[in-house]
Scaffold this motif. Structure first.
Motif, PDB file in Angstrom:
ATOM      1  N   MET A 117     -12.341 -53.744  10.194  1.00 60.85           N
ATOM      2  CA  MET A 117     -13.129 -54.233   9.062  1.00 60.85           C
ATOM      3  C   MET A 117     -14.541 -54.579   9.542  1.00 60.85           C
ATOM      4  SD  MET A 117     -10.268 -56.656   7.139  1.00 60.85           S
ATOM      5  CE  MET A 117     -11.477 -57.771   6.491  1.00 60.85           C
ATOM      6  N   ALA A 118     -14.633 -55.193  10.731  1.00 59.33           N
ATOM      7  CA  ALA A 118     -15.931 -55.583  11.284  1.00 59.33           C
ATOM      8  C   ALA A 118     -16.795 -54.370  11.596  1.00 59.33           C
ATOM      9  CB  ALA A 118     -15.729 -56.423  12.549  1.00 59.33           C
ATOM     10  N   GLN A 119     -16.170 -53.227  11.813  1.00 65.01           N
ATOM     11  CA  GLN A 119     -16.914 -51.997  12.059  1.00 65.01           C
ATOM     12  C   GLN A 119     -17.362 -51.349  10.753  1.00 65.01           C
ATOM     13  OE1 GLN A 119     -14.815 -49.359  14.768  1.00 65.01           O
ATOM     14  NE2 GLN A 119     -13.924 -51.148  15.764  1.00 65.01           N
ATOM     15  N   GLY A 120     -16.930 -51.922   9.633  1.00 62.33           N
ATOM     16  CA  GLY A 120     -17.370 -51.422   8.336  1.00 62.33           C
ATOM     17  C   GLY A 120     -16.411 -50.456   7.672  1.00 62.33           C
ATOM     18  N   LEU A 121     -15.206 -50.288   8.226  1.00 60.32           N
ATOM     19  CA  LEU A 121     -14.269 -49.340   7.645  1.00 60.32           C
ATOM     20  C   LEU A 121     -13.598 -49.896   6.393  1.00 60.32           C
ATOM     21  CD1 LEU A 121     -14.227 -48.582  10.890  1.00 60.32           C
ATOM     22  CD2 LEU A 121     -12.514 -47.013  10.051  1.00 60.32           C
ATOM     23  N   THR A 122     -13.302 -49.012   5.466  1.00 58.71           N
ATOM     24  CA  THR A 122     -12.555 -49.361   4.259  1.00 58.71           C
ATOM     25  C   THR A 122     -11.075 -49.414   4.595  1.00 58.71           C
ATOM     26  OG1 THR A 122     -12.233 -47.059   3.631  1.00 58.71           O
ATOM     27  CG2 THR A 122     -14.248 -48.152   2.804  1.00 58.71           C
ATOM     28  N   ASN A 123     -10.265 -49.929   3.676  1.00 56.87           N
ATOM     29  CA  ASN A 123      -8.821 -49.959   3.903  1.00 56.87           C
ATOM     30  C   ASN A 123      -8.263 -48.559   4.126  1.00 56.87           C
ATOM     31  OD1 ASN A 123      -8.869 -52.703   3.666  1.00 56.87           O
ATOM     32  ND2 ASN A 123      -7.749 -52.793   1.738  1.00 56.87           N
ATOM     33  N   ALA A 124      -8.765 -47.586   3.373  1.00 57.23           N
ATOM     34  CA  ALA A 124      -8.289 -46.210   3.534  1.00 57.23           C
ATOM     35  C   ALA A 124      -8.629 -45.682   4.933  1.00 57.23           C
ATOM     36  CB  ALA A 124      -8.902 -45.309   2.460  1.00 57.23           C
ATOM     37  N   SER A 125      -9.827 -45.969   5.404  1.00 57.96           N
ATOM     38  CA  SER A 125     -10.227 -45.523   6.743  1.00 57.96           C
ATOM     39  C   SER A 125      -9.434 -46.244   7.827  1.00 57.96           C
ATOM     40  CB  SER A 125     -11.717 -45.743   6.973  1.00 57.96           C
ATOM     41  OG  SER A 125     -12.470 -44.956   6.081  1.00 57.96           O
ATOM     42  N   ILE A 126      -9.166 -47.528   7.616  1.00 61.66           N
ATOM     43  CA  ILE A 126      -8.356 -48.291   8.576  1.00 61.66           C
ATOM     44  C   ILE A 126      -6.958 -47.696   8.641  1.00 61.66           C
ATOM     45  CG2 ILE A 126      -7.280 -50.528   9.035  1.00 61.66           C
ATOM     46  CD1 ILE A 126      -9.823 -51.809   7.779  1.00 61.66           C
ATOM     47  N   ALA A 127      -6.386 -47.381   7.482  1.00 62.10           N
ATOM     48  CA  ALA A 127      -5.044 -46.782   7.448  1.00 62.10           C
ATOM     49  C   ALA A 127      -5.018 -45.482   8.225  1.00 62.10           C
ATOM     50  CB  ALA A 127      -4.611 -46.559   5.996  1.00 62.10           C
ATOM     51  N   GLN A 128      -6.019 -44.660   8.031  1.00 60.50           N
ATOM     52  CA  GLN A 128      -6.096 -43.383   8.737  1.00 60.50           C
ATOM     53  C   GLN A 128      -6.234 -43.606  10.244  1.00 60.50           C
ATOM     54  OE1 GLN A 128      -9.412 -40.947   7.571  1.00 60.50           O
ATOM     55  NE2 GLN A 128      -8.438 -39.081   8.303  1.00 60.50           N
ATOM     56  N   THR A 129      -7.088 -44.545  10.636  1.00 59.34           N
ATOM     57  CA  THR A 129      -7.318 -44.831  12.051  1.00 59.34           C
ATOM     58  C   THR A 129      -6.056 -45.348  12.734  1.00 59.34           C
ATOM     59  OG1 THR A 129      -9.638 -45.333  11.621  1.00 59.34           O
ATOM     60  CG2 THR A 129      -8.709 -46.195  13.665  1.00 59.34           C
ATOM     61  N   LEU A 130      -5.317 -46.225  12.045  1.00 62.19           N
ATOM     62  CA  LEU A 130      -4.124 -46.831  12.630  1.00 62.19           C
ATOM     63  C   LEU A 130      -2.852 -46.028  12.360  1.00 62.19           C
ATOM     64  CD1 LEU A 130      -4.789 -50.600  11.818  1.00 62.19           C
ATOM     65  CD2 LEU A 130      -5.203 -49.377  13.967  1.00 62.19           C
ATOM     66  N   HIS A 131      -2.977 -44.954  11.597  1.00 63.07           N
ATOM     67  CA  HIS A 131      -1.831 -44.094  11.260  1.00 63.07           C
ATOM     68  C   HIS A 131      -0.738 -44.874  10.535  1.00 63.07           C
ATOM     69  CE1 HIS A 131      -3.755 -41.053  13.694  1.00 63.07           C
ATOM     70  NE2 HIS A 131      -3.813 -41.901  14.702  1.00 63.07           N
ATOM     71  N   VAL A 132      -1.177 -45.664   9.548  1.00 62.61           N
ATOM     72  CA  VAL A 132      -0.261 -46.408   8.699  1.00 62.61           C
ATOM     73  C   VAL A 132      -0.674 -46.164   7.248  1.00 62.61           C
ATOM     74  CG1 VAL A 132       0.185 -48.199  10.445  1.00 62.61           C
ATOM     75  CG2 VAL A 132      -1.630 -48.541   8.767  1.00 62.61           C
ATOM     76  N   SER A 133       0.148 -46.646   6.318  1.00 61.50           N
ATOM     77  CA  SER A 133      -0.184 -46.470   4.911  1.00 61.50           C
ATOM     78  C   SER A 133      -1.269 -47.460   4.489  1.00 61.50           C
ATOM     79  CB  SER A 133       1.060 -46.689   4.036  1.00 61.50           C
ATOM     80  OG  SER A 133       1.436 -48.054   4.058  1.00 61.50           O
ATOM     81  N   GLN A 134      -1.963 -47.114   3.430  1.00 64.75           N
ATOM     82  CA  GLN A 134      -2.982 -48.018   2.898  1.00 64.75           C
ATOM     83  C   GLN A 134      -2.329 -49.308   2.416  1.00 64.75           C
ATOM     84  OE1 GLN A 134      -5.964 -46.187   0.471  1.00 64.75           O
ATOM     85  NE2 GLN A 134      -6.738 -48.128  -0.268  1.00 64.75           N
ATOM     86  N   SER A 135      -1.119 -49.207   1.897  1.00 64.27           N
ATOM     87  CA  SER A 135      -0.381 -50.387   1.454  1.00 64.27           C
ATOM     88  C   SER A 135      -0.124 -51.336   2.633  1.00 64.27           C
ATOM     89  CB  SER A 135       0.938 -49.954   0.817  1.00 64.27           C
ATOM     90  OG  SER A 135       1.739 -51.070   0.526  1.00 64.27           O
ATOM     91  N   ALA A 136       0.208 -50.774   3.792  1.00 67.90           N
ATOM     92  CA  ALA A 136       0.430 -51.603   4.980  1.00 67.90           C
ATOM     93  C   ALA A 136      -0.860 -52.325   5.373  1.00 67.90           C
ATOM     94  CB  ALA A 136       0.941 -50.755   6.142  1.00 67.90           C
ATOM     95  N   VAL A 137      -1.979 -51.619   5.307  1.00 63.01           N
ATOM     96  CA  VAL A 137      -3.269 -52.246   5.627  1.00 63.01           C
ATOM     97  C   VAL A 137      -3.550 -53.376   4.646  1.00 63.01           C
ATOM     98  CG1 VAL A 137      -5.776 -51.893   5.740  1.00 63.01           C
ATOM     99  CG2 VAL A 137      -4.230 -50.190   6.727  1.00 63.01           C
TER     100      VAL A 137
END
Length: 169
Positions: A117-137
């Motif tokens: 989040m501090a890097q400016g990523l959205t929840n969708a981008s965080i989910a993609q980066t961490l290989h988890v669902s957006q719901s999990a994020v």
């Protein structure tokens, strides 16, 4: 939208003039977007740059912007009012502030989420980066809001407040 790209080291002394100029620009003209490029993390000024309204702010390490397209993507994000923080900048600032009490309650995954989040990523981008669902994020974000006592905050972006608290501001 006006945007400034500043190198930390600028004339006349080539030390920190660019970063100090970026801070002054944000102070005088808060609507101007600022993207700072640096060879190193200047913790004091970087923390100050990120302690106010971070919409339209970025801090990238030059040697980690390997492709012109990466730089342009970060500039577009900052120009649109988002953020772009190099992961190493965030890591160094977090290393300095990891002693903050409420943060000890975060799980390893919640720490990863707030760092992204501090890097400016959205929840969708965080989910993609961490290989988890957006719901999990979203669940992790809500949990960290609870642990940082931001669940009932109104009138402010809880996301920005969580990042600022995480950075120790």
């Amino acid at each position: 939208v006006d945007a400034v790209v500043a190198d930390v080291r600028m004339p006349p002394t080539h030390t920190d003039e660019g970063l100090r100029a970026a801070l002054e620009i944000r102070r005088r003209w808060p609507g101007v977007r600022v993207l700072v490029l640096s060879q190193y993390v200047e913790k004091k000024y970087a923390t100050e740059l990120m302690s106010g309204d971070i919409a339209g702010v970025g801090y990238l390490l030059k040697d980690r912007v390997a492709q012109v397209s990466d730089f342009l993507e970060a500039l577009d994000r900052v120009g649109a009012g988002g953020t772009a923080f190099d992961p190493e900048v965030v890591r160094q600032l977090l290393a300095r502030t990891s002693h903050a009490d409420p943060l000890t309650r975060l799980t390893a995954r919640e720490r990863q989420v707030v760092e992204l989040m501090a890097q400016g990523l959205t929840n969708a981008s965080i989910a993609q980066t961490l290989h988890v669902s957006q719901s999990a994020v979203e669940k992790h974000v809500n949990a960290l809001f609870d642990k940082l006592e931001l669940s009932h905050t109104t009138g402010y972006s809880r996301r920005v407040l969580a990042v600022l608290r995480y950075l120790g501001s």
